[in-house]
Design an enzyme around this catalytic site. Structure first.
Site, PDB file in Angstrom:
ATOM      1  N   ASN A 228       0.956  -0.889   0.121  1.00 37.35           N
ATOM      2  CA  ASN A 228       0.260  -0.131  -0.311  1.00 37.35           C
ATOM      3  C   ASN A 228       0.493   1.443   0.024  1.00 37.35           C
ATOM      4  OD1 ASN A 228       0.739  -0.681   2.117  1.00 37.35           O
ATOM      5  ND2 ASN A 228      -1.204   0.859   3.635  1.00 37.35           N
TER       6      ASN A 228
ATOM      7  N   GLU B 125       3.304  -4.649  12.627  1.00 35.85           N
ATOM      8  CA  GLU B 125       2.401  -3.348  11.900  1.00 35.85           C
ATOM      9  C   GLU B 125       0.847  -4.361  10.633  1.00 35.85           C
ATOM     10  OE1 GLU B 125       4.774  -0.232  10.655  1.00 35.85           O
ATOM     11  OE2 GLU B 125       5.388   0.157  12.247  1.00 35.85           O
TER      12      GLU B 125
ATOM     13  N   CYS C  11      -3.131   1.317   6.370  1.00 38.18           N
ATOM     14  CA  CYS C  11      -3.700   0.750   7.655  1.00 38.18           C
ATOM     15  C   CYS C  11      -4.500   1.196   8.547  1.00 38.18           C
ATOM     16  CB  CYS C  11      -2.504   0.307   7.669  1.00 38.18           C
ATOM     17  SG  CYS C  11      -1.465   1.597   8.623  1.00 38.18           S
TER      18      CYS C  11
ATOM     19  N   GLU D  39       6.916   1.476  16.551  1.00 43.74           N
ATOM     20  CA  GLU D  39       8.511   2.019  15.909  1.00 43.74           C
ATOM     21  C   GLU D  39       8.604   2.932  15.901  1.00 43.74           C
ATOM     22  OE1 GLU D  39       9.180  -0.427  12.157  1.00 43.74           O
ATOM     23  OE2 GLU D  39       9.451  -2.361  12.709  1.00 43.74           O
TER      24      GLU D  39
HETATM   25  P1  NAD Z   1       0.356  -8.852   2.438  1.00 41.61           P
HETATM   26  O1  NAD Z   1      -0.014  -9.915   4.240  1.00 41.61           O
HETATM   27  O2  NAD Z   1      -0.303  -9.574   1.754  1.00 41.61           O
HETATM   28  O3  NAD Z   1       1.927  -9.278   2.133  1.00 41.61           O
HETATM   29  C1  NAD Z   1       2.599  -8.266   3.569  1.00 41.61           C
HETATM   30  C2  NAD Z   1       4.059  -9.198   2.299  1.00 41.61           C
HETATM   31  O4  NAD Z   1       4.089 -10.169   3.271  1.00 41.61           O
HETATM   32  C3  NAD Z   1       4.289  -9.469   1.539  1.00 41.61           C
HETATM   33  O5  NAD Z   1       5.372  -8.815   0.706  1.00 41.61           O
HETATM   34  C4  NAD Z   1       3.869 -10.164   1.002  1.00 41.61           C
HETATM   35  O6  NAD Z   1       5.036 -11.135  -0.441  1.00 41.61           O
HETATM   36  C5  NAD Z   1       4.611 -10.701   2.596  1.00 41.61           C
HETATM   37  N1  NAD Z   1       3.530 -12.808   2.463  1.00 41.61           N
HETATM   38  C6  NAD Z   1       3.289 -13.319   2.414  1.00 41.61           C
HETATM   39  N2  NAD Z   1       2.987 -14.403   2.979  1.00 41.61           N
HETATM   40  C7  NAD Z   1       4.057 -14.064   3.446  1.00 41.61           C
HETATM   41  C8  NAD Z   1       4.423 -15.225   4.336  1.00 41.61           C
HETATM   42  N3  NAD Z   1       3.596 -16.126   4.592  1.00 41.61           N
HETATM   43  N4  NAD Z   1       5.781 -15.261   4.658  1.00 41.61           N
HETATM   44  C9  NAD Z   1       6.642 -14.461   4.727  1.00 41.61           C
HETATM   45  N5  NAD Z   1       6.087 -12.985   3.748  1.00 41.61           N
HETATM   46  C10 NAD Z   1       4.085 -13.515   3.461  1.00 41.61           C
HETATM   47  O7  NAD Z   1      -0.477  -7.967   2.887  1.00 41.61           O
HETATM   48  P2  NAD Z   1      -0.599  -6.867   1.961  1.00 41.61           P
HETATM   49  O8  NAD Z   1      -1.856  -7.060   1.407  1.00 41.61           O
HETATM   50  O9  NAD Z   1       0.676  -6.576   1.456  1.00 41.61           O
HETATM   51  O10 NAD Z   1      -0.605  -5.628   2.728  1.00 41.61           O
HETATM   52  C11 NAD Z   1      -2.187  -5.082   3.055  1.00 41.61           C
HETATM   53  C12 NAD Z   1      -1.791  -5.603   4.738  1.00 41.61           C
HETATM   54  O11 NAD Z   1      -1.563  -4.557   5.375  1.00 41.61           O
HETATM   55  C13 NAD Z   1      -3.521  -4.678   5.447  1.00 41.61           C
HETATM   56  O12 NAD Z   1      -3.873  -5.223   6.211  1.00 41.61           O
HETATM   57  C14 NAD Z   1      -2.638  -3.137   5.730  1.00 41.61           C
HETATM   58  O13 NAD Z   1      -3.593  -2.862   7.033  1.00 41.61           O
HETATM   59  C15 NAD Z   1      -1.915  -3.798   6.850  1.00 41.61           C
HETATM   60  N6  NAD Z   1      -0.876  -2.865   7.227  1.00 41.61           N
HETATM   61  C16 NAD Z   1      -0.480  -2.960   8.747  1.00 41.61           C
HETATM   62  C17 NAD Z   1       0.015  -1.588   8.859  1.00 41.61           C
HETATM   63  C18 NAD Z   1       0.487  -1.080   9.699  1.00 41.61           C
HETATM   64  O14 NAD Z   1       1.562   0.039   9.753  1.00 41.61           O
HETATM   65  N7  NAD Z   1      -0.007  -1.567  10.530  1.00 41.61           N
HETATM   66  C19 NAD Z   1       1.359  -0.799   7.137  1.00 41.61           C
HETATM   67  C20 NAD Z   1       0.617  -0.503   6.427  1.00 41.61           C
HETATM   68  C21 NAD Z   1      -0.175  -2.158   6.231  1.00 41.61           C
END
Ligand code: NAD
Length: 481
Positions: free
Chosen positions: A155, A254, A288, A462
């Site tokens: 995102n 996060e 997020c 963080e």
């Molecule tokens: P996601 O969990 O699908 O993927 C995030 C990353 O993790 C990607 O690089 C993906 O390839 C990797 N990944 C996926 N499965 C994995 C595994 N089993 N092992 C290791 N790596 C793995 O998330 P997304 O769809 O890319 O992002 C959206 C989500 O992120 C939303 O839920 C959003 O709320 C959250 N988010 C949170 C914050 C925060 O600061 N709290 C900030 C931004 C986004």
């Protein structure tokens, strides 16, 4: 066709398989990406380990701070390329990519460079006596954790990667970073900047790919990774935590949110309408921190909802490169399918659609900004993160009910409170179970402040010295006098 490669030990290397990077606004394939297999991830971790065992492992904070300032300069010097890459990957309006992604990408490196210089430890004069007749001076020193895996979401690609990489380097770690498979472009540019400004080989490594069974899974399973910093979905965090348990490795998470906005009748009405609209629909709701639940005090409910719908209907949806556009597409067709699934859920649950609820007549991964009403807090669309341009509005009576509704979720990332009553703002802020509360604003950030969530929204904080607390280990030295 551009080819995005992995970056290991200071060199760009191909992967085995390749996958496509798609522009969500047009559906066009914009690059081929080299997926890191287990061998490539192992090479990246080994390069990072070698850097830690070499000069980098003994580097001084001042040298690291200077290096990070060169990285910030390098990003700024190529700002146009970073903006173009971020817009093509994410579909967000160009002005947002300029003002947020690229500006914050550079700012993160500068902020943590400053902190590397300023950060000190604690010390105590310990009096002698009892079984320890000699007095002592106790002081703490910080040491890096070692090899840090930084796994990022789609995102805010450059912003979230630099938010991890900058403090990790500031503390003297070596990094293996992975951008989301959906948005690999700016991370690759960042690797080019690292190479061009003289970041020592192996200090920053980049691998491309997916999660389980691909680069992400290989990173977290690797025994030579000392710590994992992850931003993404809660379910992914749970999977990574299982991996991190092997070797008892620290994690910083996060994760997702289901963030409330609480609007009291005594708010600055215009500011609250504009603020809630922005917090719900900024970046097509794909932050997020975005609001998905809006609670409005009953006295102004009808008036507020009408004004909110007017604000939402004023969004200009279209080409991210057109400066008149205020809302772009979602990040991918896959994500659009998921968000539209929640439109169906809302329909099934009997939600009233006050505006939106479908897709505009545009090619690309667009959905209409949508406001729902009429459901109770137990509805799925009030409990599950949609991560799209949506919110649900609901009236409340009094502070206690507002707090109870806001806290009726397993998430705990952010909340915003809209009121002119300072005492009420402080009371409610003290009771909402979230890591970040904004009063009469939203997403107003000071990089020194703690950032993170409670419950399903994450582990750890963080930002500022809180990042240093994660990315370094504090050791105590007791020096007898
Ligand atoms: P996601 O969990 O699908 O993927 C995030 C990353 O993790 C990607 O690089 C993906 O390839 C990797 N990944 C996926 N499965 C994995 C595994 N089993 N092992 C290791 N790596 C793995 O998330 P997304 O769809 O890319 O992002 C959206 C989500 O992120 C939303 O839920 C959003 O709320 C959250 N988010 C949170 C914050 C925060 O600061 N709290 C900030 C931004 C986004």
């Amino acid at each position: 066709m551009a080819v995005l490669r992995n970056f290991i030990g200071g060199r760009f290397v191909d992967g085995g398989a390749r996958f496509e990077d798609v522009n969500p606004a047009t559906g066009a394939v914009i690059a081929e990406v080299c997926e890191a297999d287990a061998e490539i991830v192992d090479a990246a971790v080994s390069a990072a380990r070698a850097a830690m065992d070499g000069d980098w492992g003994q580097s001084h904070a001042e040298a690291r701070a200077r290096m990070m300032e060169r990285i910030a300069d390098g990003i700024e010097a190529r700002a146009d390329e970073f903006v173009a890459a971020e817009v093509a990957d994410t579909g967000r309006p160009i002005a947002v990519a300029e003002a947020l992604d690229v500006a914050r990408g550079a700012a993160n490196f500068r902020a943590f460079a400053a902190m590397a210089r300023a950060e000190g430890g604690e010390s105590f004069e310990t009096p002698g006596g009892g079984v320890n007749p000699r007095g002592a001076v106790n002081y703490s020193i910080r040491r890096p954790l070692g090899v840090v895996a930084a796994i990022c979401p789609w995102n805010l690609p450059l912003l979230s990667m630099s938010w991890k990489v900058a403090p990790a380097l500031a503390c003297g770690n070596a990094v293996v970073a992975k951008p989301s498979e959906e948005t690999p472009a700016t991370a690759t540019l960042l690797a080019e900047v690292m190479a061009s400004v003289g970041v020592p080989d192996g200090v920053f490594n980049l691998v491309h790919g997916f999660g389980e069974g691909s680069a992400g899974g290989f990173m977290t399973a690797h025994s030579q990774v000392d710590a994992i910093s992850f931003t993404g979905e809660t379910a992914t965090g749970e999977a990574i935590m299982r991996q991190a348990a092997k070797g008892v490795r620290p994690v910083s998470f996060e994760l997702g949110g289901k963030n409330p906005a609480i609007v009291f009748a005594d708010c600055d009405f215009e500011a609250a309408v504009a603020g809630v609209a922005r917090s719900s629909f900024f970046n097509s709701g794909q932050v997020c921190l975005c609001t998905e639940r809006v609670y409005v005090e009953r006295g102004i409910y009808e008036q507020f909802v009408a004004a909110l719908v007017r604000a939402v209907d004023a969004y200009v949806i279209g080409d991210p490169l057109d400066r008149a556009t205020t809302m772009g597409p979602l990040t991918s067709e896959t994500h659009r399918t998921r968000v539209l699934g929640y439109f169906e859920v809302a329909r099934g649950e009997g939600a009233e659609v006050l505006t939106g609820g479908g897709v505009p007549d545009l090619a690309g991964a667009y959905v209409l900004p949508t406001v729902w009403a009429g459901l109770s807090n137990s509805a799925r669309i009030l409990q599950e993160e949609v991560f799209g341009p949506v919110c649900h509005v609901m009236p409340f009576d009094g502070e206690d009910e507002a707090v109870a509704l806001a806290n009726d979720t397993k998430f705990g990332l952010a909340a915003s409170i809209w009121t002119r009553d300072v005492g009420r703002a402080a009371r409610v802020a003290g009771q909402v179970k979230v890591g970040l509360t904004w009063v009469n604003c939203w997403f107003l950030r000071d990089l020194r402040t703690p950032f993170g969530g409670s419950g399903l929204s994450g582990i750890g904080r963080e930002g500022g010295r809180h990042s240093f607390d994660f990315y370094s280990e504090t050791r105590n030295v007791c020096l007898a006098l």
